[in-house]
Design a protein around this motif. Structure first.
Motif, mmCIF file in Angstrom:
data_model
loop_
_atom_site.group_PDB
_atom_site.id
_atom_site.type_symbol
_atom_site.label_atom_id
_atom_site.label_comp_id
_atom_site.label_asym_id
_atom_site.label_seq_id
_atom_site.Cartn_x
_atom_site.Cartn_y
_atom_site.Cartn_z
ATOM 1 N N ALA A 194 130.444 49.993 -33.914
ATOM 2 C CA ALA A 194 130.272 49.781 -35.350
ATOM 3 C C ALA A 194 131.208 50.683 -36.151
ATOM 4 C CB ALA A 194 128.820 50.028 -35.742
ATOM 5 N N GLU A 195 131.373 51.937 -35.700
ATOM 6 C CA GLU A 195 132.261 52.863 -36.397
ATOM 7 C C GLU A 195 133.719 52.403 -36.304
ATOM 8 O OE1 GLU A 195 131.347 56.549 -34.515
ATOM 9 O OE2 GLU A 195 129.685 57.018 -35.884
ATOM 10 N N GLU A 196 134.121 51.889 -35.144
ATOM 11 C CA GLU A 196 135.494 51.418 -34.980
ATOM 12 C C GLU A 196 135.756 50.188 -35.841
ATOM 13 O OE1 GLU A 196 139.369 51.617 -33.120
ATOM 14 O OE2 GLU A 196 137.719 53.021 -33.425
ATOM 15 N N TYR A 238 136.172 51.453 -39.296
ATOM 16 C CA TYR A 238 137.441 52.181 -39.445
ATOM 17 C C TYR A 238 138.613 51.209 -39.576
ATOM 18 C CZ TYR A 238 141.486 55.033 -38.185
ATOM 19 O OH TYR A 238 142.720 55.635 -38.170
ATOM 20 N N LEU A 239 138.595 50.138 -38.797
ATOM 21 C CA LEU A 239 139.679 49.149 -38.845
ATOM 22 C C LEU A 239 139.525 48.183 -40.022
ATOM 23 C CD1 LEU A 239 139.924 48.253 -35.031
ATOM 24 C CD2 LEU A 239 141.536 49.649 -36.356
ATOM 25 N N ALA A 240 138.371 48.218 -40.678
ATOM 26 C CA ALA A 240 138.081 47.316 -41.809
ATOM 27 C C ALA A 240 138.189 45.851 -41.379
ATOM 28 C CB ALA A 240 138.992 47.607 -42.990
ATOM 29 N N ILE A 241 137.576 45.540 -40.251
ATOM 30 C CA ILE A 241 137.595 44.175 -39.725
ATOM 31 C C ILE A 241 136.167 43.633 -39.686
ATOM 32 C CG2 ILE A 241 139.633 44.630 -38.311
ATOM 33 C CD1 ILE A 241 137.777 44.850 -35.885
ATOM 34 N N ARG A 242 136.051 42.332 -39.435
ATOM 35 C CA ARG A 242 134.742 41.729 -39.183
ATOM 36 C C ARG A 242 134.738 41.197 -37.757
ATOM 37 N NH1 ARG A 242 135.580 39.210 -44.280
ATOM 38 N NH2 ARG A 242 135.918 37.199 -43.225
ATOM 39 N N LEU A 243 133.663 41.483 -37.027
ATOM 40 C CA LEU A 243 133.526 40.997 -35.660
ATOM 41 C C LEU A 243 132.095 40.514 -35.485
ATOM 42 C CD1 LEU A 243 134.948 40.805 -32.831
ATOM 43 C CD2 LEU A 243 133.848 42.989 -32.301
ATOM 44 N N ASP A 254 128.211 42.825 -28.456
ATOM 45 C CA ASP A 254 128.709 43.917 -29.307
ATOM 46 C C ASP A 254 127.719 45.076 -29.409
ATOM 47 O OD1 ASP A 254 126.796 42.613 -30.784
ATOM 48 O OD2 ASP A 254 128.008 42.404 -32.597
ATOM 49 N N GLU A 255 126.839 45.191 -28.424
ATOM 50 C CA GLU A 255 125.909 46.325 -28.380
ATOM 51 C C GLU A 255 126.408 47.444 -27.477
ATOM 52 O OE1 GLU A 255 123.340 46.712 -30.275
ATOM 53 O OE2 GLU A 255 123.466 44.723 -31.186
ATOM 54 N N GLY A 256 127.648 47.331 -27.068
ATOM 55 C CA GLY A 256 128.272 48.326 -26.196
ATOM 56 C C GLY A 256 129.345 47.636 -25.372
ATOM 57 N N VAL A 314 132.899 34.349 -30.227
ATOM 58 C CA VAL A 314 133.193 35.681 -30.757
ATOM 59 C C VAL A 314 134.245 35.481 -31.841
ATOM 60 C CG1 VAL A 314 134.047 37.996 -30.266
ATOM 61 C CG2 VAL A 314 132.695 36.775 -28.543
ATOM 62 N N ALA A 315 133.933 35.903 -33.072
ATOM 63 C CA ALA A 315 134.821 35.679 -34.216
ATOM 64 C C ALA A 315 135.325 37.008 -34.763
ATOM 65 C CB ALA A 315 134.086 34.905 -35.314
ATOM 66 N N LEU A 316 136.606 37.012 -35.154
ATOM 67 C CA LEU A 316 137.258 38.229 -35.648
ATOM 68 C C LEU A 316 138.034 37.906 -36.924
ATOM 69 C CD1 LEU A 316 138.435 41.185 -35.179
ATOM 70 C CD2 LEU A 316 140.295 40.030 -33.949
ATOM 71 N N HIS A 317 137.927 38.790 -37.914
ATOM 72 C CA HIS A 317 138.761 38.720 -39.113
ATOM 73 C C HIS A 317 139.442 40.069 -39.269
ATOM 74 C CE1 HIS A 317 140.044 37.642 -43.206
ATOM 75 N NE2 HIS A 317 139.715 38.880 -43.528
ATOM 76 N N SER A 318 140.776 40.043 -39.387
ATOM 77 C CA SER A 318 141.536 41.295 -39.401
ATOM 78 C C SER A 318 142.742 41.172 -40.319
ATOM 79 C CB SER A 318 142.010 41.625 -37.976
ATOM 80 O OG SER A 318 142.899 42.726 -37.956
ATOM 81 N N THR A 319 143.201 42.297 -40.809
ATOM 82 C CA THR A 319 144.507 42.311 -41.474
ATOM 83 C C THR A 319 145.593 42.288 -40.401
ATOM 84 O OG1 THR A 319 144.601 44.725 -41.476
ATOM 85 C CG2 THR A 319 143.608 43.661 -43.404
#
Length: 483
Positions: free
Chosen positions: A109-111, A114-119, A97-99, A130-135
């Motif tokens: 990081a900005e995206e 903006y999406l209000a998620i955790r990655l 996640d460094e690019g 790789v873990a993701l939390h999203s609405t």
């Protein structure tokens, strides 16, 4: 006109104030609460699918809240680190996640914000994740971002240099931390430095210094493949939607033949107990690690081991913690664990003990390790089993919890039905089962004992216990020649 000034003394003497004083509290009960019988645990339905490229998909519909948790598990971790490149798997995971795609680290990081998620990304001995939390409303965009991180990382040279520098700093700091010194030495002595279980996933200074961006790219290209991965999706999503999302994000991921991981030789088990001091001059505490080679996650002894270890050191009311903390006040906490891995992982009993009580603490450790080999009293057996069964449901409270529970099965190729079998498995454990596994895996006569502390003050007292021969090792488990 000024308001009259009321005297504080007058207020204190007022009948109204006196009448407001609280009643004398009742004395606290000295009787612990009674554990109730475990209620039936109904786990959510888990559905498996597989994409044409080999990516395994596990979906759990949880529609109560409009959120989704996803975990992509790569079935490879630091056990696949090449010789001389120890720490590569974890550094590769940290670089994802460094690019990625068209975004640098800042744009990513900005995206995410903006999406209000955790990655998040990370790796351990036997998996990378790789873990993701999203609405639900942002899930499609979030999955595309997750796919960029997994499939299209750019590994910028600047970020690689920064992360490698941070890793080297952390490794340097470990040399002044007793618990880290004890952990490293214990693993190396039990398994040998050449075995993946005998090394730290963070690597060592010499291995990290020689790593290049090309090494990271090579590890990623070799192991991050759909036929080496499982995607877990839990939350407000149907199976059909999950398949569509996974196909859109990861359907173009190309499978490949995976490299072979060389088989590692395990050091022979101890024939006798030995005490190894890792010198940390003027240390205020001694870091204890006692144990040896334990069991694999696939062992048929899994449930008896869980019960036995919980009684010994797996809970706050366990024997080790009660003796060393509550009764003797040598430590803030003591415990034990079995690290159950693809192959036999270590059994470890541990504590951080005030230096002046190092020899006394060792005597108590040995008493408890011997004691657990005797039949477990029926009342203690019942309490421990109930503790495990009643606490099991805590691991399924949220979508993130459920995703983690499923992801934890992946490296060991365990069926999804494993999760629903836990309470019944614990319920079947008998006192004879506990005594059998204790006799097999807890061996006071053949222990590796590592104590990181102030050698000058603890060595004479440890020798005086006559529990075992004493030698000196460095933090990597290598013998140190002393005068």
């Amino acid at each position: 006109m000024r308001a009259p000034v009321v005297s504080l003394l007058a207020l204190a003497a007022s009948p109204l104030v006196l009448a407001a004083q609280p009643a004398t509290p009742k004395a606290a009960s000295s009787t612990p609460p009674t554990l109730s019988a475990p209620k039936p645990l109904t786990l959510p339905t888990m559905i498996e699918r597989r994409l044409p490229n080999g990516l395994r998909l596990v979906v759990v519909e949880q529609r109560e809240l409009p959120v989704v948790d996803a975990q992509l598990v790569i079935n490879t971790g630091s056990v696949a680190d090449p010789t001389g490149k120890e720490g590569l798997a974890t550094l590769t995971a940290n670089m994802l996640d460094e690019g990625a795609g068209s975004r640098d680290a800042l744009a990513l990081a900005e995206e995410i914000a903006y999406l209000a998620i955790r990655l998040s990304t990370g790796a351990s001995l036997e998996q990378s994740t790789v873990a993701l939390h999203s609405t639900r409303s942002t899930l499609d965009s979030a999955m595309q971002l997750m796919a960029d991180v997994v499939l299209r990382p750019t590994f910028p040279e600047k970020e690689f240099t920064r992360l490698r520098s941070e890793r080297l700093t952390a490794l340097l700091q470990e040399q002044d931390r007793g618990p880290a010194m004890a952990d490293r030495a214990f693993a190396a002595i039990v398994y040998g430095e050449s075995h993946p279980y005998g090394r730290s996933s963070a690597g060592v200074r010499s291995s990290v210094e020689t790593m290049s961006r090309a090494d990271v790219q090579s590890f990623w290209k070799s192991w991050y493949r759909p036929n080496n991965a499982t995607l877990v999706l839990v939350g407000d999503v149907t199976v059909a939607e999950a398949v569509t999302l996974a196909t859109r994000a990861f359907g173009g991921w190309e499978r490949a033949v995976l490299p072979a991981v060389p088989a590692a030789r395990v050091a022979a088990k101890n024939a006798t107990t030995a005490i190894h001091i890792v010198d940390k001059p003027k240390a205020a505490q001694s870091s204890f690690r006692l144990g040896g080679i334990g069991a694999a996650r696939s062992t048929a002894d899994y449930y008896p081991l869980m019960v036995m270890n919980t009684a010994l050191g797996g809970s706050f009311t366990s024997r080790l913690n009660n003796t060393l903390r509550e009764v003797k006040a040598y430590t803030y906490g003591a415990g034990s664990s079995f690290s159950l891995r693809r192959n036999a992982g270590p059994f470890t009993a541990r504590a951080e003990v005030v230096s002046a009580k190092t020899d006394s603490a060792l005597i108590e450790f040995m008493k408890e390790l011997n004691g657990i080999r005797k039949p477990l009293p029926p009342s203690e057996l019942a309490k421990v089993k109930r503790y495990l069964q009643l606490g099991y449901a805590d691991g399924f409270e949220s979508t993130s919890d459920i995703a983690s529970q499923i992801a934890n099965l992946v490296p060991y190729n365990l069926p999804l039905s494993t999760l629903g079998a836990f309470n019944a498995g614990i319920g079947r454990v008998t006192s004879a089962d506990v005594q059998r596994v204790a006799a097999r895996y807890v061996t006071p006569g053949a222990l590796t004992i590592v104590i990181a502390g102030d050698r000058a003050s603890i060595e004479p007292a440890l020798k005086a216990t006559k529990i075992a021969p004493v030698d000196v090792r460095d933090m990597y488990g290598r013998p140190v020649i002393v005068p």
